[in-house]
Scaffold this active site. Structure first.
Site, PDB file in Angstrom:
ATOM      1  N   LYS B  76      23.107 -45.849  13.432  1.00 48.07           N
ATOM      2  CA  LYS B  76      22.058 -45.212  12.623  1.00 48.07           C
ATOM      3  C   LYS B  76      20.904 -46.193  12.418  1.00 48.07           C
ATOM      4  CE  LYS B  76      21.677 -42.645   8.217  1.00 48.07           C
ATOM      5  NZ  LYS B  76      22.387 -42.258   6.981  1.00 48.07           N
ATOM      6  N   SER B 151      22.254 -37.260   6.173  1.00 47.79           N
ATOM      7  CA  SER B 151      21.167 -37.901   6.881  1.00 47.79           C
ATOM      8  C   SER B 151      21.557 -38.549   8.206  1.00 47.79           C
ATOM      9  CB  SER B 151      20.562 -38.968   5.979  1.00 47.79           C
ATOM     10  OG  SER B 151      21.490 -40.014   5.751  1.00 47.79           O
ATOM     11  N   SER B 175      26.142 -38.088   3.515  1.00 47.59           N
ATOM     12  CA  SER B 175      25.392 -38.284   4.759  1.00 47.59           C
ATOM     13  C   SER B 175      26.218 -38.664   5.980  1.00 47.59           C
ATOM     14  CB  SER B 175      24.304 -39.344   4.559  1.00 47.59           C
ATOM     15  OG  SER B 175      23.208 -38.788   3.881  1.00 47.59           O
TER      16      SER B 175
END
Lengths: 489, 485
Positions: B76, B151, B175
């Site tokens: 990420k 996310s 997330s």
């Protein structure tokens, strides 16, 4: 010493006003590294050379508390006779400024590390206790430099993240003199403890000064103004005088004092409004989620307490008891640790009382003239003690001692050597002195007659003649005794 | 050999160890997949050259004793990576190249893996659909109209599309778990403090936690083992002995007590979600676990509490993005204040601004007590609910999300309905507990749905074991057609 009466009031047309002062002192913690990062705290490095990723708030950087700074705060709290809080919390104080990289300052808001304490001041009108409200740890900001370029501001982050202790007093101070004594006492305590070097030129000690005035005898406080970031005692005093006078004038003219933050302009010697209460920042304090609450074990506090050095108040008591000094002398000699160390070394080797007198007189005057700290004194404690002993034993007179002292300052030689090589030894042989005095008396028969007829003032003349003849070396006490005896006969 | 990239991490590691495939071959296979999957928009940055160099180095001097030998991994874009651009999905960090490596990624590299690229995410991890990223929507491989969750949407998408053998995300309110649920993959949010936050772009410090996202439970255990550990640079890091999650993985869950909280049956929840939950309960029961009804009475306050605490911390955490030292700076602005205003107006997207405003508001004097302080108190009650329940149970089973992946654009104009997506995941973050989302089935459109296992603090091994047993007996396989290549 006769006690004076406290008398600092602003005299307006409508009466006397008392000045009420509270200080928020920012003292830089003496530590090798910053409060939450490993960067060095050394003064005077090139701009932005002591800045870590944490100090400059890069993404993902996290603060880690520096244990030494915590201990220093605890030591300081103990030195201020204050309550140490086993549980304290670091909060974020949020505001934007170019020299505040995180966009918040890590400080302590609701739960400071140190609670209430007190500091004792010796004033000419007696001793006075000043309450300490709290002491908390916080980060310093960086420095914005506005005068290097006409259109840009430069930022130096060397200071960013350095540990400060904010020491908040109660509104117990009543005059610029008390502020002077308070700052000096705080500084002295912290220097004894080794928790702050107290160097005001380098910004290690600064204060926000809260000032209000009220009619003498009033019990309610007036509206206060805060004068931000004053960095010398002299400026604090000037700012207080200006601000108190300004407030009295407003009151006398029937105007209201606005609670506000003001700046002291050192060039114009005046305070100016910086922001009003309405414009005050909303700092949006909240506990810093990157840091756990600070929990101190009682043992750590107890251990630190045990390892504290002797502090000025205790030392003063001891000086009075052990060395027979009066309170005033003891107070002066303990004001700085280095001075007290010097004194104790001298006192070990010489007359304790005479040592104090000579230190506070000639030695301090000389150091003062030369702008020297006692640690840089050209006369070592050992030599100074020898000088004191030479005076005490009657080897030299006080007047000669002053000459020897001067030579010691210049040459660094020990006093024995100077006295011998210059033949400055005091004439203390009664027979020799008697011979000398008889000679003078026989040369001045007329004056002897006048003296005997009642003109006793002439005694001084005879002493002067003896001194002149002996080249100043005649033992004054002995001279007096012999003169009196012979003049009677 | 057959396409290696659709294998599990564990199988790939076996293939590397037995030299059936080299790290270079493996890396090339992923590079090829990534290049043909641009439609998914899962990557913000790729580091192919560097990855191939690393693979070559591994092949020249392989060390097969490592946990992740020669494994390329995409992560990420919230993890700072040394000399590789790190954007947090934001324009304000569009040009930001860290000089440092986050502890979690460094741990992964220290176990033999290396960086393949940086994965898209919601801006500053604020979002549940990956639609707030400055770098555009990410597409869910499950369907070309579907969001991948958020996310960590780039992470879930890349994992499900075989663009990385495993990945890591961050989970502040769901997330990791919600995107895992939306893509039929496994996602674990560890106990707060198990993985270091150092070097991760902060969203809400008291809630943020990094965790693994993988194709199965075994992989999850391997990744968690590699990435976790005490870090003295993070004051909230837990100082404890490292666990061998993969070695200790067991599928015997006989006698374990599984709590079923009644508060997780919410209004308007699709029937399939309820049915799936029932299915999950039955599987665990059949495996010898005991189901116990429990109550977590403050659950209904979790979402509002979260949407006070998280924005409050974010409003302060994001103050450092001011254009002064790094990142985007507006060319406009005649003085400092204007420079700040323009930089932050241009640098941040709408959702981030919305949360900064909410956060600033709830911390403001006069509102602090009513919002922030009250939220902190409620947070303690939520935590206490869990603590009380865990006295009599080993783990809690709930759905991961109230629905399967929704359509792109479906909720962008309705923040509250978007926030409601986190209703099952948020309480766990507030309580600092570990929780796992595991694929369990599909809804009637064939979209994956996940179940969540919540454990006691530091009880990762137990929920992994339960997940492991469940996975073997669930009979669900995530089949994704590669429509994009």
């Amino acid at each position: 010493m006769s006690k004076e009466k406290f008398d600092y009031f602003i005299r307006g047309e409508k009466g006397k006003y008392e000045v009420v002062i509270g200080l928020e002192v920012h003292a830089q913690v003496l530590s090798k590294s910053k409060l939450f990062s490993g960067s060095s705290t050394k003064f005077g490095a090139d701009p932005n050379n002591q800045v870590s990723l944490i100090d400059s708030a890069f993404p993902g950087m996290l603060p880690v508390i520096n244990e030494e700074c915590v201990k220093q705060a605890v030591r300081t709290g103990l030195g201020l006779n204050a309550k140490i809080n086993n549980y304290s919390v670091f909060d974020r104080k949020n505001y934007f400024y170019a020299d505040l990289p995180q966009g918040y300052q890590i400080s302590q808001y609701k739960n400071p590390i140190v609670g209430e304490g007190k500091v004792l001041l010796e004033m000419p009108y007696g001793s006075k206790e000043i309450g300490i409200e709290r002491l908390h740890l916080e980060q310093d900001a960086g420095k914005s430099i506005h005068d290097m370029d006409p259109s840009n501001t430069y930022v130096d982050l060397n200071r960013s993240g350095i540990a400060l202790m904010e020491i908040v007093s109660k509104p117990d101070l009543r005059s610029p003199d008390e502020v002077n004594a308070y700052i000096k006492k705080l500084r002295s305590i912290m220097r004894y403890l080794g928790t702050c070097d107290g160097n005001m030129q380098e910004g290690s000690l600064r204060a926000d000064v809260n000032v209000s005035v009220r009619k003498e005898g009033d019990t309610n406080f007036g509206t206060r103004c805060e004068i931000k970031n004053v960095n010398s005692i002299k400026f604090m005093q000037m700012a207080i005088e200006y601000e108190a006078a300004r407030q009295v004038e407003l009151i006398e003219n029937g105007k209201k004092i606005d609670q506000e933050t003001r700046l002291f302009d050192t060039k114009k010697n005046e305070t100016r409004s910086m922001r009003s209460k309405e414009d005050a920042h909303d700092y949006r304090y909240f506990p810093d989620p990157d840091l756990l609450p600070l929990k101190l074990e009682q043992k750590l506090i107890d251990d630190l307490k045990k390892s504290l050095p002797e502090l000025p108040d205790k030392k003063k008591e001891r000086f009075v008891k052990e060395y027979g000094l009066n309170a005033y002398e003891a107070n002066v000699l303990v004001s700085e640790k280095e001075i007290s160390d010097y004194y104790e070394e001298v006192a070990k080797l010489s007359d304790k009382k005479l040592a104090a007198t000579w230190m506070m007189g000639d030695l301090f005057a000389m150091l003062n003239d030369r702008g020297l700290d006692i640690s840089k004194s050209p006369i070592s404690a050992k030599h100074f003690a020898e000088l004191v002993q030479a005076i005490k034993s009657g080897e030299i007179s006080g007047r000669i001692a002053k000459e020897v002292f001067e030579i010691m300052v210049e040459s660094g030689d020990n006093p024995k050597k100077i006295i011998e090589s210059k033949g400055m030894k005091q004439q203390s042989d009664p027979k020799e002195l008697e011979k000398m005095i008889n000679e003078i008396l026989s040369k001045n028969k007329d004056k002897v007659d006048q003296y005997k007829a009642g003109k006793e003032k002439l005694f001084g003349f005879f002493v002067g003649q003896v001194m002149k003849l002996s080249g100043g070396k005649a033992n004054p006490q002995l001279t007096n005794e012999i003169l009196k005896k012979l003049l009677k006969g | 050999m057959a396409d290696i990239t659709n294998q599990s991490l564990n199988d790939i590691i076996e293939n590397i160890k037995t030299k059936k495939v080299s790290s270079t071959e493996l890396t090339k296979a992923y590079v090829k997949n990534i290049e043909s999957a641009k439609k998914l928009n899962a990557f913000v940055t790729t580091t192919f050259d560097q990855a191939l160099d690393n693979a070559k180095q591994f092949d020249n001097k392989p060390n097969f004793d490592q946990l992740l030998p020669g494994i390329p991994l995409a992560v990420k874009d919230l993890f700072c990576t040394e000399n590789t651009k790190t954007t947090a999905g934001s324009n304000i960090l569009n040009n930001f190249i860290p000089s440092y490596e986050s502890t979690v990624t460094k741990n992964l590299w220290d176990h033999g893996s290396f960086l393949l690229g940086k994965l898209n995410c919601d801006e500053f991890a604020m979002g549940s659909s990956n639609e707030t990223s400055y770098y555009g929507n990410v597409i869910n491989p499950v369907g070309d109209q579907l969001v991948p969750g958020g996310s960590s949407g780039g992470s879930s998408s890349a994992l499900a599309a075989d663009l990385t053998p495993a990945t890591i995300g961050t989970d502040t309110g769901g997330s990791i778990r919600q995107p895992a649920s939306f893509t039929g993959t496994v996602g674990l949010k560890p106990t707060y403090g198990l993985c270091s936050r150092w070097g991760i772009v902060a969203f809400a410090s008291s809630l943020d936690q990094a965790g693994p996202m993988t194709k199965n439970i075994k992989d999850c255990a391997i990744m968690l083992e590699a990435m976790s550990g005490f870090d003295e640079k993070d004051s909230t890091s837990i100082n404890k002995k490292k666990e061998q999650y993969s070695k200790n993985l067991k599928d015997n869950i006989k006698g374990l007590k599984i709590g079923i909280p009644k508060e997780y049956r919410v209004d308007n929840m699709p029937k399939e979600v309820d049915e799936l939950w029932e299915k999950g309960k039955k599987i665990l029961k059949d495996l010898g676990a005991q189901l116990i009804d429990i109550s977590l009475p403050h659950t209904k306050y979790a979402l509002p509490t979260y949407y006070i605490v998280a924005p409050a911390e974010a409003s302060s955490n994001l103050a450092r993005y001011d254009g002064v030292r790094y990142g985007y700076r507006s060319k406009q602005g005649k003085d400092l204040i204007e420079m700040y205003e323009k930089t932050r107006s241009e640098g941040f997207g709408d959702e981030v601004k919305r949360r900064i405003l909410i956060g600033t508001y709830v911390l403001s004097s006069g509102y602090y007590d009513a919002y922030y302080l009250k939220a902190q108190k409620v947070r303690q009650l939520i935590k206490k609910d869990f603590d009380d329940s865990f006295k009599k149970i080993d783990a809690i089973l709930t759905p991961s999300t109230p629905s399967s992946a929704f359509k792109i654009g479906e909720k962008t104009n309705d923040p509250v309905s978007m926030y409601l997506n986190d209703i099952f995941t948020v309480p766990v973050n507030l309580a600092g507990l570990p929780a796992l989302s595991m694929p369990a089935g599909v809804d009637k459109q064939g979209h994956p749905l996940g179940l969540q296992l919540i454990g006691k603090a530091l009880d990762e091994q137990k929920i992994l074991n339960i997940g492991y047993a469940f996975e073997k007996n669930c009979g669900y396989k995530n089949e994704i057609k590669k429509w994009w290549s």
